[in-house]
Design an enzyme around this catalytic site. Structure first.
Site, mmCIF file in Angstrom:
data_model
loop_
_atom_site.group_PDB
_atom_site.id
_atom_site.type_symbol
_atom_site.label_atom_id
_atom_site.label_comp_id
_atom_site.label_asym_id
_atom_site.label_seq_id
_atom_site.Cartn_x
_atom_site.Cartn_y
_atom_site.Cartn_z
ATOM 1 N N ARG A 241 0.829 -1.177 -0.029
ATOM 2 C CA ARG A 241 0.076 0.093 0.142
ATOM 3 C C ARG A 241 0.779 1.146 0.095
ATOM 4 N NH1 ARG A 241 -3.634 -2.877 -1.743
ATOM 5 N NH2 ARG A 241 -5.505 -3.217 -0.786
ATOM 6 N N GLU A 270 -3.347 7.443 -4.054
ATOM 7 C CA GLU A 270 -3.925 7.129 -5.459
ATOM 8 C C GLU A 270 -5.259 7.801 -5.897
ATOM 9 O OE1 GLU A 270 -3.962 2.772 -5.601
ATOM 10 O OE2 GLU A 270 -1.855 2.519 -5.026
ATOM 11 N N HIS A 288 -0.904 0.481 -10.050
ATOM 12 C CA HIS A 288 -1.422 -0.686 -9.020
ATOM 13 C C HIS A 288 -2.244 -1.650 -9.805
ATOM 14 C CE1 HIS A 288 -3.730 -0.705 -4.817
ATOM 15 N NE2 HIS A 288 -3.316 -1.919 -5.456
#
Ligand code: DGY
Length: 331
Positions: A241, A270, A288
């Site tokens: 993450r 993000e 991602h």
């Protein structure tokens, strides 16, 4: 007698085979437009739904659960569930599930893709050619770092961390790991992985791959101080993450040459990527994509559907995050 069809919200279009499986058992309300469902639209659609399939782009918090007061399960289409307030779900008796295991190998493959790309300057070379830059083979052109027979340090030694470790042996690497709890001896032996304190790992590893969940304890686990302790030839890979890494500090460390390169699949805010990172050549950035293969995204979808339907049919979902809700219900 045909099975009941449950009212369910799906917050983003899932792979077609998964949508078909859902339609067979649900009255489906799916957000079909591109991009994330706007929050007000999400809250408007939640009342009356008994189940929801959510993505990491949706915050499942008190507001969500107030709107979804009829929900029995929130089935997350991801292994990570930092988007879910699990305590709040549990307090309200709402089951929550994730999609572990089905994406382990795929994410480990991607961590290695980033590791090799960053070490061998693959994206930079690709950009050079696409920019039609004149070049000629030369002894010192775009030198990277060897990977084989180096030391890989894994931070977070769960399923994905271990799958990354397994792949290192093909490169003849030495493997070390750090986690809050030490792995059982047979796992250490099978993977030839040595436990290290976090600081020892930072100092010794040539490559560091991050595989921790995002929690208050792991937020900014990697910052200026940690980069200073790493080797100037080190490569950092993050497929976990974004907020685990302080992006501004990473950009400064990469610019100063405190570490050699980084490969990032995830970002602090993000879909934003820190602009300083985008100005640097020694960082590979991708949007991602850890679990983004046809097979794995289907498998994640089927597992999310399995969790959802099991809960609605009154069976125990296979991959619950808060099993205590299930135990409470069945006693
Ligand atoms: C996950 O599953 O947590 C990923 O980040 C999305 O694939």
């Amino acid at each position: 007698m045909s099975a009941e069809r449950w009212p369910v919200l799906v917050t983003r279009r899932l792979p077609p085979v998964v949508m078909e499986a859902l339609k067979a058992r649900c009255q489906l309300d799916a957000w079909e437009a591109d991009g994330a469902i706007p929050r007000n639209e999400l809250l408007r659609r939640l009342p009356g739904k008994l189940g929801a399939i959510t993505l990491l782009t949706e915050k499942v918090d008190a507001e969500f659960l107030d709107a979804g007061r009829d929900l029995r399960i929130v089935a997350n289409y991801a292994v990570g569930f930092d988007n879910i307030d699990v305590v709040e779900c549990t307090r309200r008796g709402v089951l929550a599930s994730n999609t572990p295991e089905v994406l382990t190998e795929t994410t480990a493959d991607l961590a290695w893709t980033l590791l090799t790309a960053a070490a061998r300057r693959i994206a930079e070379g690709d950009r050079l050619l696409r920019a039609r830059t004149p070049w000629i083979w030369g002894p010192e052109m775009m030198l990277g770092q060897d990977i084989h027979h180096k030391t890989l340090g894994i931070v977070g030694f769960g399923r994905i961390g271990r799958a990354v470790a397994r792949r290192a042996h093909g490169f003849g690497m030495r493997v070390m790991y750090h986690d809050v709890t030490r792995a059982p001896e047979d796992v250490e032996r099978e993977l030839s992985a040595d436990f290290r304190t976090f600081d020892e790992l930072l100092a010794e590893a040539d490559f560091i791959s991050i595989h921790v969940a995002l929690t208050p304890r792991t937020r900014h686990l990697f910052g200026a101080e940690q980069f200073r302790r790493m080797k100037p030839t080190a490569v950092l890979v993050n497929t976990s993450r974004g907020p685990v890494v302080d992006e501004a500090a990473l950009a400064a460390a990469l610019r100063a040459g405190d570490i050699f390169a980084a490969g990032l699949d995830v970002f602090e805010n993000e879909p934003e990527v820190h602009p300083d990172l985008l100005d640097l050549d020694n960082v590979v950035v991708i949007p991602h994509l850890g679990s983004a293969t046809v097979e794995t995204r289907n498998a994640m979808g089927f597992l999310a559907v399995q969790n959802l339907i099991a809960a609605l049919d009154g069976r125990r979902p296979p991959t619950l995050i808060n099993p205590e809700v299930w135990y409470r219900r069945s006693t």
